[in-house]
Scaffold this motif. Structure first.
Motif, PDB file in Angstrom:
ATOM      1  N   GLU A 187      -7.336  -0.505  -5.099  1.00 54.53           N
ATOM      2  CA  GLU A 187      -6.681   0.383  -5.776  1.00 54.53           C
ATOM      3  C   GLU A 187      -6.841   1.784  -4.667  1.00 54.53           C
ATOM      4  OE1 GLU A 187      -5.305   0.033  -8.472  1.00 54.53           O
ATOM      5  OE2 GLU A 187      -5.919  -2.264  -8.544  1.00 54.53           O
ATOM      6  N   THR A 188      -7.818   2.171  -4.186  1.00 54.44           N
ATOM      7  CA  THR A 188      -8.149   3.320  -3.223  1.00 54.44           C
ATOM      8  C   THR A 188      -7.075   3.345  -2.267  1.00 54.44           C
ATOM      9  OG1 THR A 188     -10.333   3.430  -3.873  1.00 54.44           O
ATOM     10  CG2 THR A 188      -9.810   4.686  -2.339  1.00 54.44           C
ATOM     11  N   ALA A 189      -6.931   2.222  -1.675  1.00 58.11           N
ATOM     12  CA  ALA A 189      -6.098   2.207  -0.453  1.00 58.11           C
ATOM     13  C   ALA A 189      -4.486   1.630  -0.550  1.00 58.11           C
ATOM     14  CB  ALA A 189      -6.692   1.524   0.714  1.00 58.11           C
ATOM     15  N   SER A 190      -4.182   1.496  -1.784  1.00 59.47           N
ATOM     16  CA  SER A 190      -2.932   0.825  -1.879  1.00 59.47           C
ATOM     17  C   SER A 190      -1.623   1.906  -1.916  1.00 59.47           C
ATOM     18  CB  SER A 190      -2.762   0.513  -3.645  1.00 59.47           C
ATOM     19  OG  SER A 190      -3.106   1.484  -4.233  1.00 59.47           O
ATOM     20  N   ALA A 243       1.328   3.784  -0.534  1.00 59.70           N
ATOM     21  CA  ALA A 243       2.227   3.159   0.439  1.00 59.70           C
ATOM     22  C   ALA A 243       2.172   3.821   1.751  1.00 59.70           C
ATOM     23  CB  ALA A 243       3.602   3.523  -0.093  1.00 59.70           C
ATOM     24  N   ASP A 244       1.708   5.286   1.807  1.00 63.32           N
ATOM     25  CA  ASP A 244       1.784   5.972   3.157  1.00 63.32           C
ATOM     26  C   ASP A 244       0.504   5.983   3.693  1.00 63.32           C
ATOM     27  OD1 ASP A 244       0.690   7.443   1.150  1.00 63.32           O
ATOM     28  OD2 ASP A 244       1.681   9.313   1.482  1.00 63.32           O
ATOM     29  N   LEU A 245      -0.430   5.328   3.416  1.00 61.59           N
ATOM     30  CA  LEU A 245      -1.757   5.421   3.980  1.00 61.59           C
ATOM     31  C   LEU A 245      -1.640   4.765   5.411  1.00 61.59           C
ATOM     32  CD1 LEU A 245      -4.711   5.949   3.867  1.00 61.59           C
ATOM     33  CD2 LEU A 245      -5.118   3.559   3.162  1.00 61.59           C
ATOM     34  N   LYS A 246      -1.324   3.609   5.409  1.00 63.60           N
ATOM     35  CA  LYS A 246      -1.150   3.156   6.898  1.00 63.60           C
ATOM     36  C   LYS A 246      -0.260   4.051   7.984  1.00 63.60           C
ATOM     37  CE  LYS A 246       1.007  -0.944   9.431  1.00 63.60           C
ATOM     38  NZ  LYS A 246       1.768  -1.995   9.363  1.00 63.60           N
ATOM     39  N   ALA A 247       0.934   4.574   7.325  1.00 67.18           N
ATOM     40  CA  ALA A 247       1.525   5.410   8.365  1.00 67.18           C
ATOM     41  C   ALA A 247       0.746   6.869   8.649  1.00 67.18           C
ATOM     42  CB  ALA A 247       2.829   5.918   7.692  1.00 67.18           C
ATOM     43  N   ASP A 248      -0.150   7.074   7.692  1.00 65.55           N
ATOM     44  CA  ASP A 248      -0.940   8.491   7.765  1.00 65.55           C
ATOM     45  C   ASP A 248      -1.951   8.032   8.744  1.00 65.55           C
ATOM     46  OD1 ASP A 248       0.345  10.228   6.256  1.00 65.55           O
ATOM     47  OD2 ASP A 248      -1.128  10.228   4.596  1.00 65.55           O
ATOM     48  N   THR A 302       1.062  -6.588   7.953  1.00 64.81           N
ATOM     49  CA  THR A 302       2.194  -6.506   7.131  1.00 64.81           C
ATOM     50  C   THR A 302       1.973  -6.722   5.929  1.00 64.81           C
ATOM     51  OG1 THR A 302       2.314  -8.901   7.341  1.00 64.81           O
ATOM     52  CG2 THR A 302       3.416  -7.867   9.215  1.00 64.81           C
ATOM     53  N   GLY A 303       3.019  -6.118   5.000  1.00 67.24           N
ATOM     54  CA  GLY A 303       3.131  -6.307   3.591  1.00 67.24           C
ATOM     55  C   GLY A 303       2.048  -5.159   3.029  1.00 67.24           C
ATOM     56  N   LYS A 304       1.984  -5.106   1.696  1.00 70.95           N
ATOM     57  CA  LYS A 304       1.118  -4.067   0.902  1.00 70.95           C
ATOM     58  C   LYS A 304      -0.445  -4.412   1.226  1.00 70.95           C
ATOM     59  CE  LYS A 304       0.823  -1.701  -3.348  1.00 70.95           C
ATOM     60  NZ  LYS A 304       1.161  -1.976  -4.996  1.00 70.95           N
ATOM     61  N   ARG A 330      -4.138 -10.004  -4.113  1.00 69.93           N
ATOM     62  CA  ARG A 330      -3.334 -10.130  -5.044  1.00 69.93           C
ATOM     63  C   ARG A 330      -2.627 -11.450  -5.141  1.00 69.93           C
ATOM     64  NH1 ARG A 330      -2.347  -4.714  -3.015  1.00 69.93           N
ATOM     65  NH2 ARG A 330      -2.870  -3.253  -4.488  1.00 69.93           N
ATOM     66  N   GLU A 331      -2.207 -11.939  -4.207  1.00 69.07           N
ATOM     67  CA  GLU A 331      -1.711 -13.308  -4.196  1.00 69.07           C
ATOM     68  C   GLU A 331      -2.639 -14.521  -4.691  1.00 69.07           C
ATOM     69  OE1 GLU A 331       0.206 -13.782  -0.533  1.00 69.07           O
ATOM     70  OE2 GLU A 331       1.942 -12.378  -0.888  1.00 69.07           O
ATOM     71  N   ASN A 332      -3.839 -14.226  -4.615  1.00 69.53           N
ATOM     72  CA  ASN A 332      -4.875 -15.123  -5.084  1.00 69.53           C
ATOM     73  C   ASN A 332      -5.226 -15.001  -6.551  1.00 69.53           C
ATOM     74  OD1 ASN A 332      -7.552 -16.333  -5.540  1.00 69.53           O
ATOM     75  ND2 ASN A 332      -7.863 -16.006  -3.363  1.00 69.53           N
ATOM     76  N   GLU A 333      -4.493 -16.001  -7.129  1.00 71.01           N
ATOM     77  CA  GLU A 333      -4.660 -15.948  -8.652  1.00 71.01           C
ATOM     78  C   GLU A 333      -5.976 -16.017  -9.082  1.00 71.01           C
ATOM     79  OE1 GLU A 333      -2.100 -18.720 -10.450  1.00 71.01           O
ATOM     80  OE2 GLU A 333      -0.439 -18.032  -9.452  1.00 71.01           O
ATOM     81  N   TRP A 334      -6.951 -16.887  -8.455  1.00 70.96           N
ATOM     82  CA  TRP A 334      -8.212 -17.027  -8.920  1.00 70.96           C
ATOM     83  C   TRP A 334      -8.911 -15.523  -9.058  1.00 70.96           C
ATOM     84  CZ3 TRP A 334     -13.265 -16.729  -6.417  1.00 70.96           C
ATOM     85  CH2 TRP A 334     -14.402 -17.484  -7.107  1.00 70.96           C
TER      86      TRP A 334
END
Length: 252
Positions: free
Chosen positions: A49-52, A54-59, A103-105, A111-115
């Motif tokens: 939640e904290t690092a989600s 969108a511009d964090l990587k670019a920053d 790559t990706g968010k 998030r792709e790990n349903e468990w």
């Protein structure tokens, strides 16, 4: 001495939160008890939640590049240790390369790990991760500590480039600080900023004083007041005593 750090900019605020969360993650992953690894999972979810942003990587990449250019300009300075400078530049290069490889968010692998997402959803409910709610999670908690730790490290690995980048930037920011000694008369202190903007302010003082610093800062002035560190329902009041303290202003 005890010290408190106050972020002045939103970027610094995010960096400090990341440092705090990654520190907790490393601590709990290094432990063996299932409760510790449960706490580590909760930190992973907080990081998502904290690092989600969108511009964090670019920053982070932008600031790393800016610091790299500033440090490279010091190569010809005889007052700068060349070996230390080259070491920092190599760290920046590695951190930037790892960030670019992402790559990706942020946290997409989680998030792709349903468990894991089922655990995250139940973790928001008081007592929601009991064995009868999540029997598969209970089974995982019965595994040997090393197996659980291996899983935790695997899940958190894609997040670590952000940890490395934020660590470098905070280290450079803190190293830029200049410390001065002051006295807050009757618990109050004001300093005109003269239009100068800093990213991080540190206040340090005798840890035997039962006081807390309250700070407000902008490009015009810095105000600090020391209040009693009281508990309960009483409202903290500014102390009447003079308080000696050290002030550090950090700016890239």
């Amino acid at each position: 001495m005890i010290s408190f750090e106050f972020p002045v900019t939103e970027r610094t605020r995010i960096l400090l939160r990341l440092e705090y969360l990654y520190g907790r993650l490393a601590y709990f992953v290094g432990k063996d008890h299932p409760h510790d690894h449960h706490a580590a999972l909760l930190v992973l979810f907080e990081l998502m939640e904290t690092a989600s942003r969108a511009d964090l990587k670019a920053d982070l990449l932008q600031e790393l590049e800016r610091q790299k250019q500033m440090l490279e300009a010091l190569r010809e300075n005889p007052n700068v240790a060349e070996e230390t400078l080259e070491g920092v530049l190599e760290e920046i290069e590695r951190a930037s390369g790892k960030l670019l490889a992402l790559t990706g968010k942020f946290g997409q692998n989680l998030r792709e790990n349903e468990w894991l997402m089922a655990i995250k959803q139940r973790a928001g409910i008081p007592g929601g991760t009991c064995q009868f709610d999540l029997p598969s999670y209970h089974l995982w908690q019965q595994k040997p500590a090393e197996e659980r730790r291996h899983d935790m490290l695997r899940w958190s690995a894609p997040l670590m480039p952000t940890a490395d980048a934020s660590d470098i930037l905070l280290r450079l920011l803190r190293d830029s600080g200049k410390t001065h000694h002051y006295v807050a008369r009757r618990g109050a202190f004001q300093q005109m900023s003269g239009g100068k903007v800093v990213q991080l302010i540190r206040v340090a003082y005798d840890d035997t004083l039962a006081l807390l610093p309250e700070l407000s800062a902008n490009k015009y002035a810095l105000n600090i007041r020391f209040v009693g560190a009281v508990t309960g329902e009483a409202r903290p009041r500014q102390t009447e005593q003079d308080v000696e303290f050290y002030l550090t202003n950090c700016k890239f």
